[in-house]
Design a protein around this motif. Structure first.
Motif, short mmCIF file in Angstrom:
data_model
loop_
_atom_site.label_atom_id
_atom_site.label_comp_id
_atom_site.label_asym_id
_atom_site.label_seq_id
_atom_site.Cartn_x
_atom_site.Cartn_y
_atom_site.Cartn_z
N ARG A 11 36.08 32.78 40.44
CA ARG A 11 35.99 34.08 40.77
C ARG A 11 35.99 34.53 42.39
O ARG A 11 34.47 34.27 43.05
N SER A 43 36.14 41.15 44.05
CA SER A 43 34.68 41.41 42.49
C SER A 43 34.96 40.94 41.36
O SER A 43 35.11 40.50 41.03
N SER A 44 33.09 41.86 41.29
CA SER A 44 32.98 41.18 39.56
C SER A 44 33.72 41.72 38.58
O SER A 44 33.09 41.22 37.71
N GLU A 45 34.70 42.46 39.37
CA GLU A 45 35.58 43.15 37.88
C GLU A 45 36.35 42.00 37.48
O GLU A 45 36.97 42.16 36.72
N GLN A 46 36.60 41.09 38.88
CA GLN A 46 37.97 40.01 37.73
C GLN A 46 37.77 39.66 36.83
O GLN A 46 36.35 38.69 36.83
N PRO A 47 38.52 39.01 36.44
CA PRO A 47 38.02 38.49 35.20
C PRO A 47 37.61 36.53 35.00
O PRO A 47 37.91 36.60 35.89
#
Length: 334
Positions: A289, A292-296
């Motif tokens: 990844r 963003s840490s929100e990226q799956p």
């Protein structure tokens, strides 16, 4: 043909990188290795009966971290393997040791086909085993001596996938991961008749010993994984492990067909447009990844995280006999 298969595995291990952030050189002892010299220790000289061991400069002297022996693929100790070592050390309390197994200059053999066919001195079958196994065991004992009382994990990939299980002959080895095991590639065409698909290219006695250690609680249930459509690591290889260890014992973390063809943005890739079928879960096809840490997380990074959690469970939290079973994550599909 056999030669086509040999070329396919080399391409898949070293150049299957459609989703990765950085280019991955096929040889690490080359110009591309210069960027790693300040982060890893590369031994300059090694005795003829020993394998060179590569370690990170940051964690090699740590007394607190637990050792993991990482066995590279047929393409040698490439930059992708070194990056994997760094990721494992970043995500867990481990220090990674990497024996260099192939090639006169500790890189890729001049003729990988002969290595894969078991025709080199180190890999040739002799009295039911292979010299490379004893060389690896010797280095495992060295790692154990440097880390007294600490359990050891072993990761094998591709050509060395099933070899990790053979290292359970050493009592300090407590947990193993076999990623996309391909051995024996050529049975029974080029391999001796007693080295067929029944034992995944390792001596039958080693496989029996591994099963016994898991049954008596002195070793953790092994992890095995592959891409569902990978022709180099066929389904029957994991079926052998399921048969030997039991369906409820083996951790089978196969990446399903519907999950394996996704790029970094989790957009579906049409399989017919991918140059090579995915093969190397933790190296050539590993997608980390970015942003963003929100990226799956990509399915391959989910397996990397699970591998670190698996070793943390069995080596750090429950190093004793008969540990509670690791609660493997649910690998949800897209």
């Amino acid at each position: 043909s056999v030669m086509v298969a040999a070329n396919l595995v080399l391409v898949s291990c070293s150049t299957s990188r459609s989703c990765c952030d950085a280019e991955r050189p096929s040889k690490v002892l080359s110009e591309e290795a210069l960027g790693f010299q300040n982060r890893f220790v590369f031994p300059e000289e090694t005795a003829p009966d020993r394998l060179p061991l590569v370690r990170s400069r940051l964690n090699q002297a740590s007394k607190d971290r637990l050792p993991i022996v990482l066995l590279h693929e047929i393409t040698g100790l490439d930059a992708g393997i070194l990056r994997l070592a760094e990721e494992i050390e970043r995500r867990g309390q481990f220090k990674v040791i990497m024996p260099i197994m192939f090639g006169p200059d500790h890189g890729v053999s001049e003729n990988e086909f002969y290595v894969m066919a078991g025709r080199t001195a180190e890999w040739k079958l002799q009295k039911g085993s292979r010299p490379i196994f004893e060389l690896l065991r010797r280095e495992i004992r060295q790692v154990a001596a440097e880390n007294p009382g600490k359990p050891i994990g072993v990761i094998g990939m591709c050509f060395t996938g099933s070899v990790a299980l053979a290292m359970l002959s050493e009592p300090e080895v407590r947990a193993t991961v076999s990623s996309q095991p391909v051995l024996p590639m050529f049975a029974p065409v080029l391999m001796p008749l007693d080295q067929t698909f029944c034992t995944l290219g390792i001596p039958g006695s080693d496989l029996e010993h591994a099963v016994e250690r898991v049954k008596n609680g002195t070793a953790a249930p092994p992890v095995a994984m592959r891409f569902e459509t990978d022709p180099l690591s066929p389904k029957r290889h994991l079926q052998v492990l399921r048969r030997e260890f039991g369906d409820e014992v083996l951790f089978d973390w196969t990446i399903s067909r519907k999950d394996e063809y996704f790029d970094r943005n989790h957009d579906r890739i049409v399989p017919g447009l991918v140059p090579n079928p995915p093969h190397s879960i933790l190296n050539g096809n590993l997608v980390l990844r970015s942003g963003s840490s929100e990226q799956p997380l990509h399915p391959t990074e989910k397996r990397l995280d699970a591998v670190v959690a698996y070793f943390t469970h069995y080596l750090e939290r429950h190093p004793g006999l008969d540990p509670p079973r690791f609660q493997a994550p649910e690998f949800s599909s897209h």
